[in-house]
Scaffold this motif. Structure first.
Motif, PDB file in Angstrom:
ATOM      1  N   TRP A   1      10.354 103.317  85.517  1.00 27.17           N
ATOM      2  CA  TRP A   1      11.032 104.319  86.352  1.00 27.17           C
ATOM      3  C   TRP A   1      10.983 105.663  85.665  1.00 27.17           C
ATOM      4  O   TRP A   1      11.311 105.772  84.488  1.00 27.17           O
ATOM      5  N   ARG A   2      10.602 106.689  86.399  1.00 21.95           N
ATOM      6  CA  ARG A   2      10.690 108.048  85.869  1.00 21.95           C
ATOM      7  C   ARG A   2      12.174 108.411  85.767  1.00 21.95           C
ATOM      8  O   ARG A   2      13.005 107.943  86.551  1.00 21.95           O
ATOM      9  N   PRO A   3      12.509 109.259  84.794  1.00 20.47           N
ATOM     10  CA  PRO A   3      13.926 109.595  84.574  1.00 20.47           C
ATOM     11  C   PRO A   3      14.649 110.110  85.815  1.00 20.47           C
ATOM     12  O   PRO A   3      15.797 109.728  86.052  1.00 20.47           O
ATOM     13  N   GLN A   4      14.010 110.952  86.618  1.00 20.56           N
ATOM     14  CA  GLN A   4      14.705 111.493  87.794  1.00 20.56           C
ATOM     15  C   GLN A   4      15.000 110.396  88.817  1.00 20.56           C
ATOM     16  O   GLN A   4      16.016 110.460  89.514  1.00 20.56           O
ATOM     17  N   ALA A   5      14.141 109.391  88.899  1.00 22.36           N
ATOM     18  CA  ALA A   5      14.396 108.266  89.809  1.00 22.36           C
ATOM     19  C   ALA A   5      15.567 107.424  89.288  1.00 22.36           C
ATOM     20  O   ALA A   5      16.440 107.007  90.058  1.00 22.36           O
ATOM     21  N   GLN A   6      15.592 107.182  87.987  1.00 24.74           N
ATOM     22  CA  GLN A   6      16.714 106.453  87.387  1.00 24.74           C
ATOM     23  C   GLN A   6      18.028 107.184  87.638  1.00 24.74           C
ATOM     24  O   GLN A   6      19.039 106.560  87.989  1.00 24.74           O
TER      25      GLN A   6
ATOM     26  N   ARG B   1      21.469 105.942  89.547  1.00 31.97           N
ATOM     27  CA  ARG B   1      22.785 105.958  88.872  1.00 31.97           C
ATOM     28  C   ARG B   1      23.821 106.743  89.668  1.00 31.97           C
ATOM     29  O   ARG B   1      24.979 106.342  89.766  1.00 31.97           O
ATOM     30  N   THR B   2      23.404 107.870  90.233  1.00 30.96           N
ATOM     31  CA  THR B   2      24.316 108.747  90.959  1.00 30.96           C
ATOM     32  C   THR B   2      24.600 108.249  92.372  1.00 30.96           C
ATOM     33  O   THR B   2      25.753 108.210  92.807  1.00 30.96           O
ATOM     34  N   GLU B   3      23.553 107.882  93.089  1.00 27.59           N
ATOM     35  CA  GLU B   3      23.682 107.567  94.508  1.00 27.59           C
ATOM     36  C   GLU B   3      23.955 106.090  94.810  1.00 27.59           C
ATOM     37  O   GLU B   3      24.524 105.769  95.847  1.00 27.59           O
ATOM     38  N   LEU B   4      23.522 105.204  93.934  1.00 26.75           N
ATOM     39  CA  LEU B   4      23.723 103.761  94.137  1.00 26.75           C
ATOM     40  C   LEU B   4      24.307 103.153  92.853  1.00 26.75           C
ATOM     41  O   LEU B   4      23.690 102.307  92.200  1.00 26.75           O
ATOM     42  N   PRO B   5      25.501 103.583  92.456  1.00 23.04           N
ATOM     43  CA  PRO B   5      26.036 103.192  91.150  1.00 23.04           C
ATOM     44  C   PRO B   5      26.262 101.695  90.973  1.00 23.04           C
ATOM     45  O   PRO B   5      26.330 101.225  89.842  1.00 23.04           O
ATOM     46  N   ASN B   6      26.340 100.947  92.050  1.00 25.30           N
ATOM     47  CA  ASN B   6      26.563  99.504  91.942  1.00 25.30           C
ATOM     48  C   ASN B   6      25.276  98.692  92.070  1.00 25.30           C
ATOM     49  O   ASN B   6      25.327  97.473  92.204  1.00 25.30           O
ATOM     50  N   VAL B   7      24.132  99.374  92.022  1.00 25.33           N
ATOM     51  CA  VAL B   7      22.839  98.714  92.188  1.00 25.33           C
ATOM     52  C   VAL B   7      22.004  98.963  90.936  1.00 25.33           C
ATOM     53  O   VAL B   7      21.865 100.095  90.490  1.00 25.33           O
ATOM     54  N   THR B   8      21.447  97.894  90.376  1.00 27.72           N
ATOM     55  CA  THR B   8      20.620  98.037  89.183  1.00 27.72           C
ATOM     56  C   THR B   8      19.166  98.317  89.567  1.00 27.72           C
ATOM     57  O   THR B   8      18.737  98.032  90.691  1.00 27.72           O
ATOM     58  N   LEU B   9      18.432  98.851  88.611  1.00 23.71           N
ATOM     59  CA  LEU B   9      17.001  99.085  88.823  1.00 23.71           C
ATOM     60  C   LEU B   9      16.287  97.761  89.081  1.00 23.71           C
ATOM     61  O   LEU B   9      15.398  97.681  89.931  1.00 23.71           O
ATOM     62  N   LYS B  10      16.692  96.729  88.379  1.00 27.88           N
ATOM     63  CA  LYS B  10      16.088  95.405  88.573  1.00 27.88           C
ATOM     64  C   LYS B  10      16.368  94.890  89.988  1.00 27.88           C
ATOM     65  O   LYS B  10      15.499  94.291  90.615  1.00 27.88           O
ATOM     66  N   ALA B  11      17.569  95.138  90.504  1.00 28.58           N
ATOM     67  CA  ALA B  11      17.890  94.706  91.866  1.00 28.58           C
ATOM     68  C   ALA B  11      17.008  95.431  92.883  1.00 28.58           C
ATOM     69  O   ALA B  11      16.561  94.829  93.869  1.00 28.58           O
TER      70      ALA B  11
ATOM     71  N   VAL C   1       8.120 103.738  89.510  1.00 26.80           N
ATOM     72  CA  VAL C   1       8.889 104.390  90.562  1.00 26.80           C
ATOM     73  C   VAL C   1       9.025 105.845  90.127  1.00 26.80           C
ATOM     74  O   VAL C   1       9.608 106.145  89.080  1.00 26.80           O
ATOM     75  N   VAL C   2       8.447 106.739  90.926  1.00 31.87           N
ATOM     76  CA  VAL C   2       8.439 108.156  90.564  1.00 31.87           C
ATOM     77  C   VAL C   2       9.481 108.955  91.337  1.00 31.87           C
ATOM     78  O   VAL C   2       9.886 110.027  90.906  1.00 31.87           O
ATOM     79  N   ASN C   3       9.924 108.418  92.470  1.00 35.07           N
ATOM     80  CA  ASN C   3      10.901 109.131  93.287  1.00 35.07           C
ATOM     81  C   ASN C   3      11.613 108.121  94.169  1.00 35.07           C
ATOM     82  O   ASN C   3      11.022 107.124  94.591  1.00 35.07           O
ATOM     83  N   ILE C   4      12.869 108.375  94.436  1.00 33.43           N
ATOM     84  CA  ILE C   4      13.657 107.526  95.328  1.00 33.43           C
ATOM     85  C   ILE C   4      14.725 108.397  95.957  1.00 33.43           C
ATOM     86  O   ILE C   4      15.301 109.268  95.281  1.00 33.43           O
ATOM     87  N   HIS C   5      14.938 108.225  97.244  1.00 34.53           N
ATOM     88  CA  HIS C   5      15.961 109.002  97.937  1.00 34.53           C
ATOM     89  C   HIS C   5      16.211 108.409  99.313  1.00 34.53           C
ATOM     90  O   HIS C   5      15.504 107.499  99.740  1.00 34.53           O
ATOM     91  N   ASP C   6      17.206 108.938  99.997  1.00 32.21           N
ATOM     92  CA  ASP C   6      17.475 108.478 101.360  1.00 32.21           C
ATOM     93  C   ASP C   6      16.271 108.795 102.227  1.00 32.21           C
ATOM     94  O   ASP C   6      15.661 109.857 102.108  1.00 32.21           O
ATOM     95  N   ALA C   7      15.947 107.853 103.108  1.00 31.39           N
ATOM     96  CA  ALA C   7      14.785 108.045 103.997  1.00 31.39           C
ATOM     97  C   ALA C   7      15.179 108.882 105.199  1.00 31.39           C
ATOM     98  O   ALA C   7      16.304 108.948 105.583  1.00 31.39           O
TER      99      ALA C   7
END
Length: 115
Positions: A29-34, A38-48, A109-115
């Protein structure tokens, strides 16, 4: 956006996610995706999220393959996108294939956000 149709690349992508559920180094995971997770889905892990990505592909969900044209990402010819539902939110996950070696695949994973 066009669906990824190359069965070899689809297999490599799926294998990277499958191995990433058991071992580190296959899904990074790129840092900005991580930070977004952390900020938007605090109860969800990267592994999940990686597991949801794997389940999406394993159940026949599409991966879109997009020729990369953005200057800051030109180190990759394509990026691959998945759209998932996580905690009731429609999420866009942008990835690149760092290694298409079937024995040692790696996606990032280079980017992740609401679709």
């Amino acid at each position: 956006m066009a669906p990824l149709r190359d069965p070899r690349i689809q297999g490599v992508f799926k294998h990277a996610l499958e191995e990433g559920l058991r071992f580190s180094g296959y899904v990074t995971w790129r840092p900005q995706a991580q930070e977004w997770v952390r900020t938007e889905l605090p109860n969800v892990t990267l592994k999940a999220i990686a597991e949801l990505m794997y389940q999406h592909i394993d159940s026949g969900g599409e991966i879109d393959q997009v020729r990369e044209t953005r200057e800051q990402w030109l180190d990759s010819e394509f990026h691959s996108d998945l759209r998932l539902t996580i905690d009731g939110r429609r999420i866009y996950v942008e990835t690149i294939l760092l290694s298409d070696d079937p024995d040692e695949p790696e996606i990032q994973v280079v980017n992740i956000h609401d679709a």
